[in-house]
Design an enzyme around this catalytic site. Structure first.
Site, PDB file in Angstrom:
ATOM      1  N   SER A 136       0.780  -1.279  -0.039  1.00 16.34           N
ATOM      2  CA  SER A 136      -0.026  -0.115   0.022  1.00 16.34           C
ATOM      3  C   SER A 136       0.885   1.205  -0.089  1.00 16.34           C
ATOM      4  O   SER A 136       1.964   1.279   0.656  1.00 16.34           O
ATOM      5  CB  SER A 136      -1.004   0.024   1.264  1.00 16.34           C
ATOM      6  OG  SER A 136      -1.451   1.203   1.453  1.00 16.34           O
ATOM      7  N   TYR A 161      -2.535  -0.299   9.950  1.00 14.08           N
ATOM      8  CA  TYR A 161      -2.764  -0.834   8.681  1.00 14.08           C
ATOM      9  C   TYR A 161      -1.470  -0.557   7.837  1.00 14.08           C
ATOM     10  O   TYR A 161      -0.895  -1.652   7.197  1.00 14.08           O
ATOM     11  CB  TYR A 161      -3.758   0.009   8.012  1.00 14.08           C
ATOM     12  CG  TYR A 161      -3.983  -0.310   6.552  1.00 14.08           C
ATOM     13  CD1 TYR A 161      -4.337  -1.678   5.853  1.00 14.08           C
ATOM     14  CD2 TYR A 161      -3.699   0.526   5.360  1.00 14.08           C
ATOM     15  CE1 TYR A 161      -4.378  -2.171   4.568  1.00 14.08           C
ATOM     16  CE2 TYR A 161      -3.789   0.241   4.090  1.00 14.08           C
ATOM     17  CZ  TYR A 161      -4.339  -1.039   3.676  1.00 14.08           C
ATOM     18  OH  TYR A 161      -4.292  -1.453   2.349  1.00 14.08           O
TER      19      TYR A 161
END
Length: 342
Positions: A136, A161
């Site tokens: 990501s 995350y």
């Protein structure tokens, strides 16, 4: 440009096949005649009906097999590899969302760490041609230097995350080094489009508008220093993955990381205005969101901006869909899917 095109004789295992990117990638591979095995736990993090709609679109393909299960279940993962013997694995199953990771850290460790570890273990005992996995843009944290390059220092994640995605890159690197697993990590930049994730801002804005509620914008109402995002249309993401699948890293280090982003960040307010215009066109009447401005949320970063030079060098591809084109396709789909035309 010397890169290998897709091989339809291979078997592709896609985790997170009912998810946004997983669905579009599965469909593209099936359209090219590939054998696709999809795994998804179809959890209720967002509207399950949307996941069922995506799966329903994949079911007519003869070469699609679906397994409902969780990659954090090691037995299930091992059995799937034993039975289907995938040549290429694309791990897109993950608990998504930066803000959700502040409220629900457990599911991130389960899915993003333990789940990914199980995939790596399976690739260790059942060797594959290529493991491609989702990282990501959040791994760049609050990096000030733009555009973000794959060689940048990424040791300051600002959300759990992001930490799990950085961990995935480290784990993949280690397994690649120890067990010669060719692995490629993809740092996705704000993916959007039809059938997307309802927890993403653009989808949430549309939902709020039709529910008669104001939208919340987390930029303090500071238009000069507005948040910038590298919004990347789903077709561009899938094209990038598709081109990389048959091109595993070679040489001593069989692990590589690529950005897949639009390489042209937009101010959040410009994106919102473009979405208003797209919905106005789709509905045939003017749409204007009621806006509430709030402070930036913990874990959010001020800007995301991808350098895509490495991807272009490797497979001759650079995402180029404009937000005008991409958001119009989303708006048309949204109005049609939720039957909003008068």
């Amino acid at each position: 440009m010397n890169y290998k095109t897709l091989d339809p004789s291979k078997t592709y295992l896609i985790t997170g096949a009912a998810g946004f990117i997983g669905y579009y990638l599965s469909r593209k591979l099936l359209e090219q005649g590939c054998q696709v095995i999809g795994i998804d736990n179809v959890n209720d993090y967002y509207d399950v009906n949307l996941k069922h709609t995506r799966l329903g679109n994949l079911e007519p393909y003869e070469k699609f097999s679906f397994i409902k299960g969780d990659i954090s279940d090691k037995d299930l993962v091992m059995k799937t590899f034993e039975e289907y013997k995938p040549n290429i694995v694309v791990n897109l199953a993950a608990q998504a969302g930066v803000r959700y990771s502040i409220e629900n850290p457990d599911v991130y460790i389960q899915s993003n760490i333990i789940g990914f570890y199980n995939i790596l273990e399976a690739c260790r005992y059942h060797p594959v041609d290529h493991l491609v996995y989702a990282s990501s843009s959040s791994v760049y944290g609050a990096n000030k230097k733009v555009p973000f390059e794959e060689t940048d220092f990424v040791d300051n994640p600002v959300s759990l995350y992001a930490s799990t995605k950085k961990s995935n890159e480290l784990m993949a690197h280690t397994y690649s080094h120890l067990y010669k697993i060719p692995a490629t990590g993809l740092r996705f930049f704000t993916v959007y489009g039809p059938m997307g994730r309802p927890d993403m801002a653009y989808f949430g804005f549309a939902n709020k508008y039709f529910a008669g509620e104001p939208i919340k914008i987390f930029n303090n109402g500071d238009f000069e220093n507005d948040l910038y995002r590298d919004f990347t249309y789903i077709d561009d993401i899938v094209e990038g993955i598709d081109r990389l699948l048959s091109n595993p890293p070679e040489g001593d280090v069989q692990h590589k990381v690529f950005n897949i982003g639009n390489n042209s960040p937009e101010k959040l307010m410009v994106f919102i205005e473009t979405l208003e215009k797209a919905l106005s066109k789709a509905l045939g009447k003017e749409v204007q969101f009621e806006k509430v401005f709030e402070p930036i949320k913990p874990g959010d970063v001020p800007a995301t901006y991808a350098s895509t030079d490495q991807l272009q060098k490797a497979v001759g591809f650079k995402p180029e869909t404009s937000i005008e084109e991409g958001l119009q396709k989303f708006a048309d789909w949204y109005v049609d899917y939720y039957n909003l035309k008068d």
